[in-house]
Design a protein around this motif. Sequence first.
Motif, PDB file in Angstrom:
ATOM      1  N   LEU A 299       0.830  -1.209   0.000  1.00  0.00           N
ATOM      2  CA  LEU A 299       0.000   0.000   0.000  1.00  0.00           C
ATOM      3  C   LEU A 299       0.863   1.258   0.000  1.00  0.00           C
ATOM      4  CD1 LEU A 299      -2.775   1.382   0.260  1.00  0.00           C
ATOM      5  CD2 LEU A 299      -2.566   1.116   2.736  1.00  0.00           C
ATOM      6  N   PHE A 300       1.832   1.323   0.895  1.00  0.00           N
ATOM      7  CA  PHE A 300       2.701   2.498   0.972  1.00  0.00           C
ATOM      8  C   PHE A 300       3.639   2.586  -0.227  1.00  0.00           C
ATOM      9  CE2 PHE A 300       2.316   1.952   5.840  1.00  0.00           C
ATOM     10  CZ  PHE A 300       1.069   2.563   5.810  1.00  0.00           C
ATOM     11  N   SER A 301       4.042   1.441  -0.762  1.00  0.00           N
ATOM     12  CA  SER A 301       4.894   1.461  -1.954  1.00  0.00           C
ATOM     13  C   SER A 301       4.157   2.018  -3.157  1.00  0.00           C
ATOM     14  CB  SER A 301       5.400   0.049  -2.255  1.00  0.00           C
ATOM     15  OG  SER A 301       6.209  -0.440  -1.207  1.00  0.00           O
ATOM     16  N   ASP A 302       2.858   1.757  -3.240  1.00  0.00           N
ATOM     17  CA  ASP A 302       2.059   2.340  -4.328  1.00  0.00           C
ATOM     18  C   ASP A 302       2.040   3.857  -4.225  1.00  0.00           C
ATOM     19  OD1 ASP A 302       1.497  -0.057  -5.481  1.00  0.00           O
ATOM     20  OD2 ASP A 302      -0.412  -0.336  -4.460  1.00  0.00           O
ATOM     21  N   LEU A 303       1.914   4.369  -2.994  1.00  0.00           N
ATOM     22  CA  LEU A 303       1.969   5.819  -2.825  1.00  0.00           C
ATOM     23  C   LEU A 303       3.315   6.380  -3.275  1.00  0.00           C
ATOM     24  CD1 LEU A 303       0.283   6.284   0.678  1.00  0.00           C
ATOM     25  CD2 LEU A 303      -0.688   6.859  -1.550  1.00  0.00           C
ATOM     26  N   ARG A 304       4.386   5.671  -2.971  1.00  0.00           N
ATOM     27  CA  ARG A 304       5.713   6.143  -3.365  1.00  0.00           C
ATOM     28  C   ARG A 304       5.903   6.064  -4.875  1.00  0.00           C
ATOM     29  NH1 ARG A 304      10.386   3.209  -0.279  1.00  0.00           N
ATOM     30  NH2 ARG A 304       9.380   1.446  -1.335  1.00  0.00           N
ATOM     31  N   GLU A 305       5.407   5.005  -5.486  1.00  0.00           N
ATOM     32  CA  GLU A 305       5.546   4.871  -6.939  1.00  0.00           C
ATOM     33  C   GLU A 305       4.708   5.897  -7.687  1.00  0.00           C
ATOM     34  OE1 GLU A 305       4.560   0.872  -7.763  1.00  0.00           O
ATOM     35  OE2 GLU A 305       6.377   0.030  -6.833  1.00  0.00           O
ATOM     36  N   ARG A 306       3.614   6.346  -7.071  1.00  0.00           N
ATOM     37  CA  ARG A 306       2.784   7.387  -7.684  1.00  0.00           C
ATOM     38  C   ARG A 306       3.320   8.790  -7.392  1.00  0.00           C
ATOM     39  NH1 ARG A 306      -0.992   4.970 -11.187  1.00  0.00           N
ATOM     40  NH2 ARG A 306      -1.570   2.957 -10.277  1.00  0.00           N
ATOM     41  N   HIS A 307       4.499   8.855  -6.757  1.00  0.00           N
ATOM     42  CA  HIS A 307       5.124  10.130  -6.404  1.00  0.00           C
ATOM     43  C   HIS A 307       4.265  10.935  -5.435  1.00  0.00           C
ATOM     44  CE1 HIS A 307       8.125   9.376  -9.496  1.00  0.00           C
ATOM     45  NE2 HIS A 307       7.140   9.137 -10.343  1.00  0.00           N
ATOM     46  N   LEU A 308       3.514  10.216  -4.588  1.00  0.00           N
ATOM     47  CA  LEU A 308       2.721  10.866  -3.557  1.00  0.00           C
ATOM     48  C   LEU A 308       3.392  10.775  -2.193  1.00  0.00           C
ATOM     49  CD1 LEU A 308      -0.770   9.517  -4.630  1.00  0.00           C
ATOM     50  CD2 LEU A 308       0.248  11.730  -5.176  1.00  0.00           C
ATOM     51  N   PHE A 309       4.505  10.077  -2.149  1.00  0.00           N
ATOM     52  CA  PHE A 309       5.279   9.937  -0.916  1.00  0.00           C
ATOM     53  C   PHE A 309       6.753   9.918  -1.302  1.00  0.00           C
ATOM     54  CE2 PHE A 309       7.560   7.369   2.195  1.00  0.00           C
ATOM     55  CZ  PHE A 309       7.166   7.951   3.395  1.00  0.00           C
ATOM     56  N   ASN A 310       7.520  10.855  -0.721  1.00  0.00           N
ATOM     57  CA  ASN A 310       8.929  10.959  -1.095  1.00  0.00           C
ATOM     58  C   ASN A 310       9.891  10.612   0.027  1.00  0.00           C
ATOM     59  OD1 ASN A 310       8.718  13.150   0.593  1.00  0.00           O
ATOM     60  ND2 ASN A 310       9.007  14.707  -0.996  1.00  0.00           N
ATOM     61  N   GLY A 311       9.388  10.140   1.167  1.00  0.00           N
ATOM     62  CA  GLY A 311      10.253   9.729   2.263  1.00  0.00           C
ATOM     63  C   GLY A 311      10.735  10.848   3.157  1.00  0.00           C
ATOM     64  N   SER A 312      10.288  12.069   2.948  1.00  0.00           N
ATOM     65  CA  SER A 312      10.707  13.182   3.792  1.00  0.00           C
ATOM     66  C   SER A 312      10.042  13.088   5.163  1.00  0.00           C
ATOM     67  CB  SER A 312      10.355  14.512   3.135  1.00  0.00           C
ATOM     68  OG  SER A 312       8.954  14.650   2.992  1.00  0.00           O
ATOM     69  N   HIS A 313      10.549  13.885   6.094  1.00  0.00           N
ATOM     70  CA  HIS A 313      10.003  13.872   7.457  1.00  0.00           C
ATOM     71  C   HIS A 313       8.546  14.308   7.467  1.00  0.00           C
ATOM     72  CE1 HIS A 313       9.843  14.228  11.795  1.00  0.00           C
ATOM     73  NE2 HIS A 313       9.439  15.487  11.674  1.00  0.00           N
ATOM     74  N   GLU A 314       8.214  15.300   6.650  1.00  0.00           N
ATOM     75  CA  GLU A 314       6.831  15.783   6.610  1.00  0.00           C
ATOM     76  C   GLU A 314       5.898  14.698   6.082  1.00  0.00           C
ATOM     77  OE1 GLU A 314       9.391  17.318   5.416  1.00  0.00           O
ATOM     78  OE2 GLU A 314       9.598  19.089   6.709  1.00  0.00           O
ATOM     79  N   HIS A 315       6.337  13.989   5.054  1.00  0.00           N
ATOM     80  CA  HIS A 315       5.483  12.937   4.488  1.00  0.00           C
ATOM     81  C   HIS A 315       5.324  11.777   5.468  1.00  0.00           C
ATOM     82  CE1 HIS A 315       5.706  14.104  -0.037  1.00  0.00           C
ATOM     83  NE2 HIS A 315       5.469  15.133   0.739  1.00  0.00           N
ATOM     84  N   LYS A 316       6.388  11.445   6.202  1.00  0.00           N
ATOM     85  CA  LYS A 316       6.278  10.377   7.188  1.00  0.00           C
ATOM     86  C   LYS A 316       5.301  10.761   8.305  1.00  0.00           C
ATOM     87  CE  LYS A 316      10.887   8.393   6.510  1.00  0.00           C
ATOM     88  NZ  LYS A 316      12.213   8.098   7.116  1.00  0.00           N
ATOM     89  N   CYS A 317       5.369  12.012   8.744  1.00  0.00           N
ATOM     90  CA  CYS A 317       4.423  12.469   9.769  1.00  0.00           C
ATOM     91  C   CYS A 317       2.994  12.432   9.255  1.00  0.00           C
ATOM     92  CB  CYS A 317       4.783  13.888  10.207  1.00  0.00           C
ATOM     93  SG  CYS A 317       6.337  14.020  11.127  1.00  0.00           S
ATOM     94  N   LEU A 318       2.798  12.840   8.017  1.00  0.00           N
ATOM     95  CA  LEU A 318       1.466  12.806   7.424  1.00  0.00           C
ATOM     96  C   LEU A 318       0.945  11.384   7.325  1.00  0.00           C
ATOM     97  CD1 LEU A 318      -0.866  14.246   5.984  1.00  0.00           C
ATOM     98  CD2 LEU A 318       0.428  14.047   3.853  1.00  0.00           C
ATOM     99  N   LEU A 319       1.807  10.472   6.920  1.00  0.00           N
ATOM    100  CA  LEU A 319       1.383   9.076   6.806  1.00  0.00           C
ATOM    101  C   LEU A 319       1.041   8.494   8.174  1.00  0.00           C
ATOM    102  CD1 LEU A 319       2.826   6.480   4.403  1.00  0.00           C
ATOM    103  CD2 LEU A 319       2.610   5.851   6.795  1.00  0.00           C
ATOM    104  N   ARG A 320       1.818   8.859   9.200  1.00  0.00           N
ATOM    105  CA  ARG A 320       1.500   8.361  10.540  1.00  0.00           C
ATOM    106  C   ARG A 320       0.186   8.936  11.053  1.00  0.00           C
ATOM    107  NH1 ARG A 320       7.232   8.733  11.619  1.00  0.00           N
ATOM    108  NH2 ARG A 320       6.958  10.846  12.448  1.00  0.00           N
TER     109      ARG A 320
END
Length: 425
Positions: A299-320
Amino acid sequence: MCSGFNLALCLHQAMYCPYCGIQLVGQIGVFCGSCGTNIQVLAPFIENGPVSVTDIINKYFSEGHTYEVILDFLENKHNICMSLRTLKRRLKDAGMTRRTDFTPTDIVISTVTQELRGSGQLLGYRSMCQTLRQKYNLTVKRNDVMHILSRLDPYGVKRRCKRRFVRRGYFSEGPNQVWHVDGYDKLKPFGVAISACVDGFSRKVMWLNCGSSNNDPGVIAKYYMECVTRFGQLPACLRTDCGTENGTMAAIHCALRSDHGDELAGAHSHMYGTSTTNQRIESWWSSFRKQRTQFWIELFSDLRERHLFNGSHEHKCLLRYVFLNVLQKSLTSTEISGTLTPSDLCANLVVHLVNQKPCITYLIGMVEDSVDSKCLKKSCTSLMTFYLLSTVYVGTTISRFISQTWKDRVSSLDQSTGLLQLKII
């Protein structure tokens, strides 16, 4: 080149270290002065004075070396050039042969029995035959050694014939005898860290929690205290790896067990070890990956492949903010029942819509790293509003972009109630 009468004297004077090849000068001690290796193997040559060529040939021949290897040793190690015909003649004159004068069978059997009492029980008949020739200077046939091993160690022969690795068994005296604690880092690239504890006897999951970190000693100690308080039980032994996150928990556990009178009380109640030998929970992680985390990784890999998640601190906080409570609910169900289907993850999950379009635009821009300054001024005013908005954004993103399967799981929006209900398939 040494020859004739002075050959034995030259051999005695030119003594070399068999490990580093440096010539040993003067009085030869127990250790080599160059490499520091124990050279007591040279003691027979030193104590017995000058060594003849025949003694050297007999030594190499009794070790099981071929004619070519013996000639190579004589030339390179002892500076002696000899033809193959001369070597065979010298061996014949010394009565050295491998095809006659075999060692009596009773001596071979007693020697093999002695080897089987130690690490020799792991040897096959080829290795055992080589050991008898080199270590005990016995003249034996390989087939004879094979038959002797089949009679003396039939179980070992049968096990080696399978050519299969034999795993060691795991034994525990009962429940709460050993608790195995470890962390799971497969979801760490997405900002989610998991910590778990498994009872070694029953494989019951004592705790299974997710958070932003599983490397904080205070967090792991908190999980341990909550578990002990909830069950009202202390394990006899706590098994962890050597990570620094387990130090506080280990100290608390040893302190709680300090007044007990069993053999594992006090400092003996905690055991460190490598992660690979913490087999109970490592084996459980394999099942956990197949039944739980593979769903979230994809599920999270799909978000990353769609360029909706880039691994930054802000994106990790949003995902949590969006998924941590849902993921913890899944882990809690795993802790209680042990099994959970992916459809159960969406049961009774209601996402509230907030009619603030500029804020939604701000969240989309934040994920795509293109935040507009006007939308930035109209951003969320509270943590709860940010949570709700991010939930809406990620939920609608999943329904639109990830896969057709997920699109089918999202029902139509009820405009009257303002709820987005995820249905079960």
